[in-house]
Design an enzyme around this catalytic site. Structure first.
Site, PDB file in Angstrom:
ATOM      1  N   HIS A 140      37.158  35.260  40.996  1.00 22.53           N
ATOM      2  CA  HIS A 140      36.676  34.179  41.848  1.00 22.53           C
ATOM      3  C   HIS A 140      35.163  34.011  41.769  1.00 22.53           C
ATOM      4  O   HIS A 140      34.631  32.994  42.209  1.00 22.53           O
ATOM      5  CB  HIS A 140      37.126  34.390  43.306  1.00 22.53           C
ATOM      6  N   ASP A 171      42.318  39.167  40.155  1.00 19.67           N
ATOM      7  CA  ASP A 171      40.957  38.832  40.565  1.00 19.67           C
ATOM      8  C   ASP A 171      39.914  39.632  39.795  1.00 19.67           C
ATOM      9  O   ASP A 171      38.943  40.147  40.367  1.00 19.67           O
ATOM     10  CB  ASP A 171      40.781  39.035  42.075  1.00 19.67           C
ATOM     11  N   SER A 249      31.105  40.873  45.790  1.00 17.11           N
ATOM     12  CA  SER A 249      32.233  40.635  44.893  1.00 17.11           C
ATOM     13  C   SER A 249      31.903  41.066  43.472  1.00 17.11           C
ATOM     14  O   SER A 249      30.886  40.662  42.917  1.00 17.11           O
ATOM     15  CB  SER A 249      32.604  39.154  44.896  1.00 17.11           C
TER      16      SER A 249
END
Length: 498
Positions: A140, A171, A249
């Site tokens: 993402h 992911d 992230s």
């Protein structure tokens, strides 16, 4: 802690897990809180404070001082005393140089106007260097990317990166840099084994709130099958209590040996939750890397195209002809497009998967004293692998050798970077339905705002043919002439008018 001012909700909203948005928009203003940073002091100031109020003979104090540091409570990294934390930090420091900041320019498709794209925006996240001149980050973080650049710690140069593979389901994304200067003086991160409960973890990255590298510490608080919000899948995951904020992230999570045990990727934002962050563990990471190395591209995680129910009810077990020593789960429905539909049938009891017995609640043994959902065994396989499934049918035990494949949903949860399929004729705009389309048309609360018929297709329907899609007339353009413009990517089987 700052409040976001949103109204409270009950029901399904409470289980929502939000992916980490690496952008610095006002949505994530609540992360600017010193409560997310826990400062751990050594035990020396406490003992010093004790001595400053004492009088008498200070020479007797050293006799007891060697024993004193052994009794203070453990530090946040799980070790006791002053020397071990210092030693742990020195082991982790070299790996920090492998953590990079990821700058990405995104250009998302406009699902409501499928012939257009949205205005581009920029984001920043984290990543880290692994062997083979490659960099790992979150999928993402580079979704719908137009340009990706990487910056090393302590450097002022941004290097243009190439995206090698994007694993939407897990992911994870794999990047590389062609410039040799980027790889100078950088040692790749080494992977460690799956940690145990209460093992110390240190999350390193570039979260919102500053430009330099950030380190947060905690412990592993849970290991189970988690819902991956970005990929809409369920895979093995770690829950930790270290602060994971927007921008973390793609950053690595290290153990006390300086080995990478996971990738930070999402956190739970809920009014009743505090310090719940999630990490992609090394088994999932290695599966992604080996899949890419084996096939030259990311092929995905296999899934069984079935719906099953627990068999904990004793009357249900008797009705299905199960003996007292037999355990398993019952198949409710089977995806007709899945390969297993050729051999499995509804009401079959799955007793074991590849020789591992399945309990009545759908769990299998996992390490000492732990159990985990049997979908973990399936996710350990690769697309195209075979698996032996033992079932109970009409009180008879049967074994089938099934070729595993990825599971396709009637309404896909993501478009994987592809432009949407659409067809315009005489002002009618036909387009295919996906979860991003529902989110674009009905907002983040699409599960409450979308038409019931579409939600029924999303939650309960299975494709009847490999190329079936749900098609809607998304809008009617006002025009006096007949115009035709087409961009079709697949046959369309079902049309719903709204």
């Amino acid at each position: 802690m700052a409040s976001d001012g949103k109204r409270k909700k009950r029901g399904r909203k409470s289980k929502t897990q939000t992916t980490l948005d690496p952008t610095t928009s006002t949505i994530n203003d609540e992360v600017f809180s010193v409560n997310n940073v826990e400062i751990v002091n050594s035990t020396t100031p406490t003992s010093a404070k004790k001595h400053e109020n004492r009088r008498g003979r200070p020479k007797k104090r050293p006799k007891h001082s060697p024993e004193k540091p052994e009794k203070p409570p453990p530090l946040i990294n799980g070790e006791i005393g002053v020397a071990p934390p210092v030693e742990g930090v020195t082991r982790v420091v070299p790996a920090m140089d492998a953590v990079v900041k990821v700058f990405c320019v995104h250009t998302e498709p406009n699902l409501s106007l499928p012939w257009q794209r949205k205005r581009q925006y920029s984001s920043s996240s984290s990543g880290f260097v692994i062997g083979g001149r490659r960099v790992l980050t979150n999928a993402h973080s580079v979704e719908h990317y137009t340009q990706v650049k990487l910056k090393k710690r302590g450097s002022d140069t941004k290097y243009l990166a190439t995206v090698l593979a994007i694993g939407t389901e897990c992911d994870i994304a794999l990047l590389t840099v062609n410039d040799d200067e980027f790889w100078e003086g950088v040692s790749p991160v080494e992977f460690g084994e799956l940690p145990s409960l209460q093992d110390a973890v240190t999350v390193v990255g570039y979260p919102i709130g500053g430009d330099t590298i950030s380190v947060t510490s905690g412990v592993v608080s849970r290991i189970e099958i988690l819902s991956y919000a970005h990929g809409s899948t369920e895979l093995l995951g770690l829950q930790i209590d270290a602060a994971i904020n927007s921008g973390n992230s793609g950053g690595p999570a290290f153990n006390d040996k300086g080995e990478c045990v996971g990738i930070a990727f999402q956190s739970l934002k809920h009014e009743d939750a505090e310090n719940i962050g999630y990490v992609i563990p090394t088994p999932v990471i290695k599966h992604f890397i080996q899949d890419y190395e084996k096939n030259g591209a990311y092929t995905g995680f296999p899934f069984l195209g079935i719906e099953w129910q627990k068999m904990e009810n004793p009357d249900m077990r008797v009705a299905m002809g199960m003996k007292s020593d037999q355990k398993g789960v019952r198949i409710r429905r089977i995806d007709p497009t899945a390969p297993e539909s050729e051999v499995l049938q509804p009401s079959d009891i799955i007793l074991s998967f590849d020789g591992v017995d399945i309990a009545n609640d759908g769990t299998v043994p996992f390490r000492h004293g732990e159990r985990i959902g049997f979908s973990y065994l399936i996710s350990q396989k690769y697309t195209g692998d075979n698996a032996v499934i033992k079932v109970l049918r009409n009180s008879k035990t049967l074994e089938f050798d099934i070729k595993l494949s990825t599971h396709r949903r009637l309404i896909p949860p993501h478009v994987k970077g592809k432009p949407p399929s659409y067809y315009i004729i005489a002002g009618f705009v036909f387009t295919t339905v996906s979860v991003p389309y529902l989110r674009s048309e009905y907002g983040k609360e699409y599960e409450f705002e979308a038409p019931v018929k579409l939600l029924d297709k999303l939650l309960h329907s299975m494709p009847q043919s490999p190329d079936e899609q749900i098609v809607v007339v998304s809008q009617v353009l006002s025009h006096t002439h007949v115009h035709m413009h087409a961009h079709m990517s697949a046959p369309m089987a079902t049309i719903l008018l709204y």
